[in-house]
Design a protein around this motif. Structure first.
Motif: not given
Length: 143
Positions: A28-40
């Protein structure tokens, strides 16, 4: 009920570790960390993986990250994901295991609809269980 999508939030021990697993293990290459939370972002579903403090702050609930001792994985649900081919299921099981997950041997099962399914199960580093499901006509043949 009409919605613009579904969001699932889960508590994890370490959001950065989870992000690395989902990027490297399940691709899941688009997954990102936002405000300390992993977002998928998945089709029709946004999955947030938050450490205990962030989970509690954002949901008002007590975090319960970790593996259930009874089932080899958390017993509070399984996410299933439709995969296009049996080869892709096999590849994902291998990469997920190399990235710190636990993978089962895939199996062919009869679905209630009469078709067969090729199913592999992956447990992420926090014990959350994913089923990778490919609808097949013949073993080894994708949907």
């Amino acid at each position: 009920m009409e919605t613009d999508g579904v969001v699932l939030s889960r508590a994890v021990a370490d959001a950065g570790r989870s992000l690395a697993f989902y990027r490297n293990g399940l691709g899941m290459k688009e997954a990102k960390l936002m405000f300390g939370i992993a977002c998928l972002e998945l089709p029709g579903l946004t999955l947030f993986l938050a450490g205990p403090d962030d989970f509690a702050r954002n949901t008002g609930l007590t975090a319960r990250a970790g593996v259930s001792a009874t089932a080899g994985g958390r017993s509070d649900g399984v996410l299933s994901c439709a995969i296009r081919s049996t080869e892709e299921v096999d590849r994902l099981l291998k990469t997920a295991q190399a990235a710190g997950g636990t993978a089962s041997e895939p199996r062919v099962m009869d679905h209630a609809s009469g078709r067969k399914q090729y199913i592999g199960t992956v447990t992420d580093p926090d014990g959350y269980v994913w089923q990778l499901v490919c609808n097949i006509k013949d073993p080894g043949e994708g949907a």
